[in-house]
Design a protein around this motif. Structure first.
Motif: not given
Lengths: 279, 279
Positions: A1-4, A59-70, A84-87
């Motif tokens: 479950v995403f926490q961060r 390294a520390e977040y569950d979901l990394v959302y990339l919202a920059q220009p391409i 990146l963590r594998p989970d």
């Protein structure tokens, strides 16, 4: 479950995703990765509640959302691979998907990646325009989704909870589709305005322009800054669709006074009506 | 001073002209020339208060307003020539002007003719959609106006009294202008819809279409019945403008990944903004 959750690029889309997640009940941390000025603004607007570096996001977040220009998304993917963590799950909101998917395959082998393209926008940009309801009722294309992965399943369920409609396509199919439905229409509008700019109409001639021309030049107000990356990363499907379109216009030009155009008007009107009657 | 007006073709434009004249204070007779069914409807709606034949219109009325499709206008001009009184004025509301002006020069030598093109319309057609305010604030192009003639001066003053903005152009200049601002945009929209019709998108792909495509296909809903005459009577200016446009698209296709397109985006956006800031 995403926490961060970490959001890289806290503009209209990244900021709206943060607000939409909060409104949908996400109670964990939402951190921003962006320029200091943007993060100051995002924090003062209550869009994010923390800030971090791209390395920390990886390294520390569950979901990394990339919202920059391409081009920024591509640089981020290359930069975060080794941290990146594998989970954790990485996703993006770029307007083309195949080049980004290729990059993710190359640099993010050890973790889950799902491509995303929310079909949502506004004429105004920046975090100040962020809106918790931006995605409501809008298509959210997901590419390369591994629905056996619990992380992916959780992400898709959040997409639904923020009110968007997930549509699963493969990256190449997405790119060929948006070439037809978005990228070529943009170029048609830009070419129309550019033609009028070169024809130097008089004031009287300008007064002849009606609402049809206003519709057909709305997209022409889009900024090249947004389109440069799209045109570069999707040039082959766009070239192919433009060639098809140019051939059609050449056929029209040859048949202006023949009944041949009746068929084209009718099939085109069917498509236009279908676009307006979708649920 | 006009006492009696005959309107040939009592549809959206002809009917709206009748209602607009009444609202602007015209107290004489307004007769319709059209099918019995249309005249019944127009009379029951209070749009006209008399009916006559085309010959009567020519022989007995001060202003003959031709509001049929272009091919009907051309037939009417040919038919009325020998019945017209020298002190009557003939005008039309056709979407192209040069072919109509040629016909008027040939058949209406003995009387005054002024070409007209009200830049006004609605998605619905027919006299039931007629609206006294249809022309309010809209450009009303006048071609071949002889401003030394009291009849013409009176007609122009009525155009102003119904709230329209007269713009004087010569017929060829009008036709070259609408080729660029209306006829080519129509064909671009129709060709876009026709391309999508041939590409047979899946349901998922259709869901990717956004509001930009909706804008760009609005004109595609227009009926070929209206466009056939326009394309036929203005094919040379349209061919010329289409050729210019096709060359521009070919240039775009060759420069998708170069900075060359930045200039085109910027000049096009300037035109689009100019269209939106006109008074």
């Amino acid at each position: 479950v995403f926490q961060r959750i970490a959001i890289a690029g806290v503009g209209l889309i990244g900021g709206s995703f943060a607000l939409a997640m909060r409104k949908a009940g996400f109670s964990g941390t939402i951190a921003g990765v962006s320029s200091t000025r943007t993060l100051d603004e995002a924090e003062s607007l209550g869009v994010i509640d923390a800030r971090c570096t791209l390395e920390q996001a990886a390294a520390e977040y569950d979901l990394v959302y990339l919202a920059q220009p391409i081009s920024g998304i591509l640089r981020s993917i290359e930069a975060i691979g080794k941290f990146l963590r594998p989970d954790s799950l990485v996703t993006d909101a770029g307007s083309t998907k195949a080049v980004i998917a290729d990059s993710a395959r190359k640099w993010l082998r050890s973790c889950k990646f799902i491509g995303g393209h929310p079909m949502a926008g506004k004429e105004s940009r920046g975090v100040a325009s962020a809106d918790a309801d931006l995605f409501r009722g809008r298509t959210y294309v997901l590419t390369g989704a591994d629905l056996e992965s619990p992380l992916t399943v959780e992400f898709v369920s959040w997409i639904e909870r923020i009110g968007a409609i997930p549509v699963f396509l493969d990256a190449e199919e997405h790119d060929r589709t948006v070439a037809l439905t978005s990228h070529v229409p943009q170029l048609l509008s830009t070419a129309l305005g550019a033609m009028l700019a070169e024809r130097e109409l008089s004031d009287g001639q300008w007064k002849v322009a009606g609402p049809g021309l206003t519709d057909m030049t709305r997209l022409a107000m889009s900024s090249y800054e947004i389109w440069r990356d799209i045109l570069e990363t999707n040039h082959e499907p766009i070239e192919s669709a433009l060639t098809f379109y140019i051939d059609k216009l050449i056929g029209f030009r040859e048949n202006l006074t023949s009944q041949q155009l009746r068929v084209e008007f009718e099939s085109s009107a069917d498509v236009a009506r279908r676009l307006r009657t979708r649920v």
